[in-house]
Design a protein around this motif. Structure first.
Motif, PDB file in Angstrom:
ATOM      1  N   LEU A  38       2.448   2.910  -2.356  1.00 16.85           N
ATOM      2  CA  LEU A  38       2.212   3.815  -3.486  1.00 16.85           C
ATOM      3  C   LEU A  38       0.897   4.574  -3.357  1.00 16.85           C
ATOM      4  O   LEU A  38       0.696   5.587  -4.031  1.00 16.85           O
ATOM      5  N   ARG A  39      -0.009   4.093  -2.517  1.00 14.13           N
ATOM      6  CA  ARG A  39      -1.302   4.768  -2.331  1.00 14.13           C
ATOM      7  C   ARG A  39      -1.313   5.674  -1.102  1.00 14.13           C
ATOM      8  O   ARG A  39      -2.341   6.290  -0.814  1.00 14.13           O
ATOM      9  N   ASP A  40      -0.203   5.754  -0.408  1.00 11.73           N
ATOM     10  CA  ASP A  40      -0.144   6.536   0.826  1.00 11.73           C
ATOM     11  C   ASP A  40       0.450   7.908   0.533  1.00 11.73           C
ATOM     12  O   ASP A  40       1.646   8.036   0.251  1.00 11.73           O
ATOM     13  N   ALA A  41      -0.361   8.938   0.597  1.00 11.14           N
ATOM     14  CA  ALA A  41       0.095  10.294   0.303  1.00 11.14           C
ATOM     15  C   ALA A  41       1.178  10.746   1.280  1.00 11.14           C
ATOM     16  O   ALA A  41       2.065  11.538   0.908  1.00 11.14           O
ATOM     17  N   GLY A  64       0.784  -1.231   0.000  1.00 11.02           N
ATOM     18  CA  GLY A  64       0.000   0.000   0.000  1.00 11.02           C
ATOM     19  C   GLY A  64       0.812   1.275   0.000  1.00 11.02           C
ATOM     20  O   GLY A  64       0.240   2.369   0.088  1.00 11.02           O
ATOM     21  N   TRP A  67       4.544   9.591  -0.021  1.00 13.30           N
ATOM     22  CA  TRP A  67       5.008  10.389  -1.158  1.00 13.30           C
ATOM     23  C   TRP A  67       5.574  11.724  -0.673  1.00 13.30           C
ATOM     24  O   TRP A  67       6.594  12.202  -1.197  1.00 13.30           O
TER      25      TRP A  67
END
Length: 304
Positions: free
Chosen positions: A63-66, A61, A69
């Motif tokens: 890549l989906r965690d702002a 998960g 990023w």
């Protein structure tokens, strides 16, 4: 009596300080070679990402965690991009002063709104001694050569230092475990940067020796990108971002001492006085009060 967790925190802090002290020396050596900053950054994230892909890869998960990023942009790329660009204008000595040297102040400022940790009065004498030591070391250099465009590099170094301070504070606030966070921001940094480097940026790898390439890849990719990050994240989980920022004030002085025998840079009276002042200030500000020495809970330190 110091608990095992506190001892582990200080050992991790010592490891991070040692690696990033060496980072200044190794990066200065790279600057004397044919390699450009873009090449060093590519070696760093490329080597580290290959190792981490083989040692667990991206956390589920990620890549989906702002939040990850944002931490990638701050700690995985922001610090390096600003710092490497800065050295086109500012002398290397400015990097040691404005990157780790400003951390006690910038981390304390960032922790105020982000963590609700107000600056504590009993730490002010330590901060004052750190400021005095940095001033003693900076005066001969800030008025020296390349002063015409040095301010451009200094602004970039300040941006790098702010990026690192905010990264450390947010990493503690969100309580990511050190190992998953290191894997995430390093691999995600490679995903963002390497395509840009391969497609558009000039490359000088062929102009450097294999020995230099291997040495830079190992130190920057394994030491600075992986080990130092793990040590740093473990240290701020136990000691706190503010205390870790204070301990980072030792780096410019230690780097200055090592630069004398290793790089032939002069060890001036001003630098020696700065070392004494910053060391004493770091000790005063880092020791804290008794109620500040409790380690964070295991759940918070290991939360993924």
């Amino acid at each position: 009596m110091t608990s095992p967790s506190i001892k582990q925190g200080y050992l991790a802090a010592a490891g991070a300080v040692a690696i990033w002290t060496g980072f200044n020396i190794v990066s200065r050596l790279a600057g004397k070679s044919a390699l450009a900053g873009a090449d060093i950054l590519a070696l760093r994230v490329g080597t580290a990402a290959l190792i981490l892909l083989a040692c667990g890869g991206l956390p589920r998960g990620a890549l989906r965690d702002a939040r990850l990023w944002l931490l990638t942009l701050l700690g995985g790329l922001g610090v390096s991009i600003f710092a490497y660009c800065a050295f086109k204008f500012a002398p290397a000595a400015h990097g040691g002063l404005l990157l780790p040297g400003l951390q006690p102040f910038l981390v304390a400022l960032a922790a105020w709104p982000l963590l609700g940790e107000t600056p504590q009065k009993h730490k002010l004498p330590g901060y004052a001694l750190i400021a005095l030591g940095l001033l003693l070391s900076a005066l001969p250099q800030l008025g020296g050569h390349d002063a015409g465009q040095a301010w451009i590099g200094d602004l970039m170094l300040l941006a790098a230092s702010v990026s690192w301070a905010v990264f450390g504070v947010l990493a503690r606030r969100w309580s990511f475990a050190a190992w998953p966070l290191t894997r995430a921001i390093t691999i995600m940094a490679a995903l963002l940067y390497l395509p840009v480097y391969l497609l558009w940026l000039p490359k000088h790898l062929a102009e450097a020796s294999w020995g230099m390439l291997a040495f830079q890849a190992l130190y920057q990719g394994v030491g600075a990108a992986i080990l130092a990050m793990l040590f740093y994240l473990r240290a701020i989980a136990v000691l706190g971002a503010v205390k870790m920022g204070v301990l980072f004030a030792l780096i410019p002085m230690l780097a200055g001492l090592l630069a004398a025998p290793l790089l032939g840079e002069p060890l001036t009276t001003s630098l020696a006085a700065g070392l004494v002042s910053v060391s004493l200030g770091a000790w005063l500000a880092a020791r804290g009060r008794r109620d500040e020495r409790r380690p964070v809970s295991a759940a918070a330190a290991c939360k993924a």
